[in-house]
Write a protein that holds these residues in place. Structure first.
Motif, PDB file in Angstrom:
ATOM      1  N   THR A 114      10.893  -5.898  13.203  1.00 11.07           N
ATOM      2  CA  THR A 114      12.185  -6.545  13.493  1.00 11.07           C
ATOM      3  C   THR A 114      12.662  -7.333  12.281  1.00 11.07           C
ATOM      4  OG1 THR A 114      11.087  -8.461  14.533  1.00 11.07           O
ATOM      5  CG2 THR A 114      11.775  -6.661  15.998  1.00 11.07           C
ATOM      6  N   VAL A 115      12.428  -8.626  12.269  1.00 14.87           N
ATOM      7  CA  VAL A 115      13.024  -9.521  11.274  1.00 14.87           C
ATOM      8  C   VAL A 115      12.476  -9.363   9.860  1.00 14.87           C
ATOM      9  CG1 VAL A 115      13.727 -11.237  12.967  1.00 14.87           C
ATOM     10  CG2 VAL A 115      11.479 -11.425  11.921  1.00 14.87           C
ATOM     11  N   SER A 116      11.300  -8.775   9.705  1.00 11.23           N
ATOM     12  CA  SER A 116      10.715  -8.619   8.365  1.00 11.23           C
ATOM     13  C   SER A 116      10.431  -7.156   8.044  1.00 11.23           C
ATOM     14  CB  SER A 116       9.420  -9.429   8.263  1.00 11.23           C
ATOM     15  OG  SER A 116       9.667 -10.798   8.458  1.00 11.23           O
ATOM     16  N   SER A 117      11.210  -6.272   8.590  1.00  9.07           N
ATOM     17  CA  SER A 117      10.937  -4.840   8.432  1.00  9.07           C
ATOM     18  C   SER A 117      11.000  -4.376   6.980  1.00  9.07           C
ATOM     19  CB  SER A 117      11.875  -4.009   9.304  1.00  9.07           C
ATOM     20  OG  SER A 117      13.218  -4.249   8.938  1.00  9.07           O
ATOM     21  N   SER A 118      11.734  -5.072   6.138  1.00  7.56           N
ATOM     22  CA  SER A 118      11.864  -4.653   4.737  1.00  7.56           C
ATOM     23  C   SER A 118      10.550  -4.775   3.964  1.00  7.56           C
ATOM     24  CB  SER A 118      12.961  -5.444   4.033  1.00  7.56           C
ATOM     25  OG  SER A 118      12.624  -6.816   3.992  1.00  7.56           O
ATOM     26  N   SER A 119       9.625  -5.609   4.445  1.00  5.19           N
ATOM     27  CA  SER A 119       8.350  -5.752   3.735  1.00  5.19           C
ATOM     28  C   SER A 119       7.330  -4.701   4.156  1.00  5.19           C
ATOM     29  CB  SER A 119       7.783  -7.162   3.918  1.00  5.19           C
ATOM     30  OG  SER A 119       7.507  -7.404   5.280  1.00  5.19           O
ATOM     31  N   GLY A 120       7.641  -3.933   5.181  1.00  7.10           N
ATOM     32  CA  GLY A 120       6.800  -2.802   5.577  1.00  7.10           C
ATOM     33  C   GLY A 120       5.386  -3.182   5.975  1.00  7.10           C
ATOM     34  N   ILE A 121       4.517  -2.199   5.881  1.00  4.00           N
ATOM     35  CA  ILE A 121       3.123  -2.377   6.313  1.00  4.00           C
ATOM     36  C   ILE A 121       2.406  -3.415   5.454  1.00  4.00           C
ATOM     37  CG2 ILE A 121       2.201  -0.461   4.937  1.00  4.00           C
ATOM     38  CD1 ILE A 121       1.027  -1.492   8.481  1.00  4.00           C
ATOM     39  N   ILE A 122       2.783  -3.510   4.190  1.00  3.98           N
ATOM     40  CA  ILE A 122       2.148  -4.509   3.319  1.00  3.98           C
ATOM     41  C   ILE A 122       2.477  -5.915   3.811  1.00  3.98           C
ATOM     42  CG2 ILE A 122       2.119  -5.502   0.992  1.00  3.98           C
ATOM     43  CD1 ILE A 122       2.274  -2.632  -0.080  1.00  3.98           C
ATOM     44  N   GLY A 123       3.706  -6.153   4.205  1.00  5.14           N
ATOM     45  CA  GLY A 123       4.090  -7.457   4.754  1.00  5.14           C
ATOM     46  C   GLY A 123       3.339  -7.767   6.038  1.00  5.14           C
ATOM     47  N   VAL A 124       3.188  -6.765   6.897  1.00  6.57           N
ATOM     48  CA  VAL A 124       2.446  -6.950   8.152  1.00  6.57           C
ATOM     49  C   VAL A 124       0.995  -7.315   7.850  1.00  6.57           C
ATOM     50  CG1 VAL A 124       1.580  -5.780  10.225  1.00  6.57           C
ATOM     51  CG2 VAL A 124       3.956  -5.438   9.506  1.00  6.57           C
ATOM     52  N   LEU A 125       0.376  -6.573   6.952  1.00  6.05           N
ATOM     53  CA  LEU A 125      -1.026  -6.846   6.603  1.00  6.05           C
ATOM     54  C   LEU A 125      -1.190  -8.211   5.954  1.00  6.05           C
ATOM     55  CD1 LEU A 125      -2.125  -3.339   5.252  1.00  6.05           C
ATOM     56  CD2 LEU A 125      -2.821  -4.429   7.404  1.00  6.05           C
ATOM     57  N   MET A 126      -0.302  -8.538   5.016  1.00  5.22           N
ATOM     58  CA  MET A 126      -0.390  -9.845   4.342  1.00  5.22           C
ATOM     59  C   MET A 126      -0.245 -10.974   5.361  1.00  5.22           C
ATOM     60  SD  MET A 126      -0.796  -9.639   0.947  1.00  5.22           S
ATOM     61  CE  MET A 126       0.124 -10.814  -0.011  1.00  5.22           C
ATOM     62  N   HIS A 127       0.707 -10.835   6.278  1.00  6.73           N
ATOM     63  CA  HIS A 127       0.903 -11.853   7.309  1.00  6.73           C
ATOM     64  C   HIS A 127      -0.334 -11.958   8.192  1.00  6.73           C
ATOM     65  CE1 HIS A 127       3.596 -13.427  10.838  1.00  6.73           C
ATOM     66  NE2 HIS A 127       2.766 -14.330  10.388  1.00  6.73           N
ATOM     67  N   PHE A 128      -0.895 -10.825   8.589  1.00  6.67           N
ATOM     68  CA  PHE A 128      -2.083 -10.850   9.449  1.00  6.67           C
ATOM     69  C   PHE A 128      -3.271 -11.503   8.736  1.00  6.67           C
ATOM     70  CE2 PHE A 128      -5.965  -9.179  11.322  1.00  6.67           C
ATOM     71  CZ  PHE A 128      -5.766  -9.551  12.646  1.00  6.67           C
TER      72      PHE A 128
END
Length: 188
Positions: free
Chosen positions: A71-85
């Protein structure tokens, strides 16, 4: 960890609060690194950690990371998801384990402080791994960013989120119908 309907509802509310906060508030705090944006999304996750323990906090982290990533951070892709996690997950595990063993205001402060330090160290490591891939730059370009940008950013972000969490976690727990109980220890 057995999750009851009430707990699931409380966790859903905290997840929604987290997504809403990152949608409404995200701003760069280090001018030389505008891609490093502060957001208060970890505050509801940390409150959930104090309510449901480190495993509950980690589950909440995973859900929020996935939802935020699409949703709100979709531009960062899977790398953003992993970094956040990895970032929030390390914070949550340390803060949650300490608070679970010492459910006092002092335990909350120590847990949040050590969680903040853990997240900062964790993010130095993961920035060395993922930033070259995400930004398409060599690791040699990331190393000079560690002390002047990555470390201060993470200390500021975790510091602000820790202070706010400490100030509101009991009140939010009460609003959600779950009083966060603390053990009273005799003064020594």
């Amino acid at each position: 960890m057995k999750i009851k309907t009430k707990q699931l509802t409380q966790m859903a509310v905290l997840a929604a609060m987290s997504i809403l906060l990152v949608y409404l508030i995200h701003l760069p705090i280090i001018p030389a690194a505008p891609f490093l944006e502060y957001d208060p999304a970890d505050i509801p996750i940390l409150i959930g950690t104090f309510m449901f323990g480190p495993l509950g906090g980690l589950i909440l982290t995973g859900v929020v990371c996935a939802l935020q990533g699409i949703t709100v951070s979709s531009s960062s892709g899977i790398i953003g998801v992993l970094m956040h996690f990895f970032a929030t997950g390390s914070f949550v595990l340390v803060a949650g384990m300490i608070y679970k063993k010492n459910r006092t205001r002092k335990g909350a402060v120590i847990g949040l402080a050590l969680g903040a330090v853990t997240m900062t160290i964790t993010m130095v490591i993961w920035n060395l791994v993922f930033t070259p891939i995400f930004m398409g730059i060599p690791i040699d370009a990331v190393i000079p960013m560690i002390l002047p940008m990555i470390v201060p950013f993470n200390l500021i972000k975790t510091g602000v989120n820790s202070v706010v969490t400490f100030m509101v976690y009991k009140s939010v727990g009460k609003v959600l119908g779950m009083e966060i109980k603390e053990v009273k220890l005799a003064d020594k």
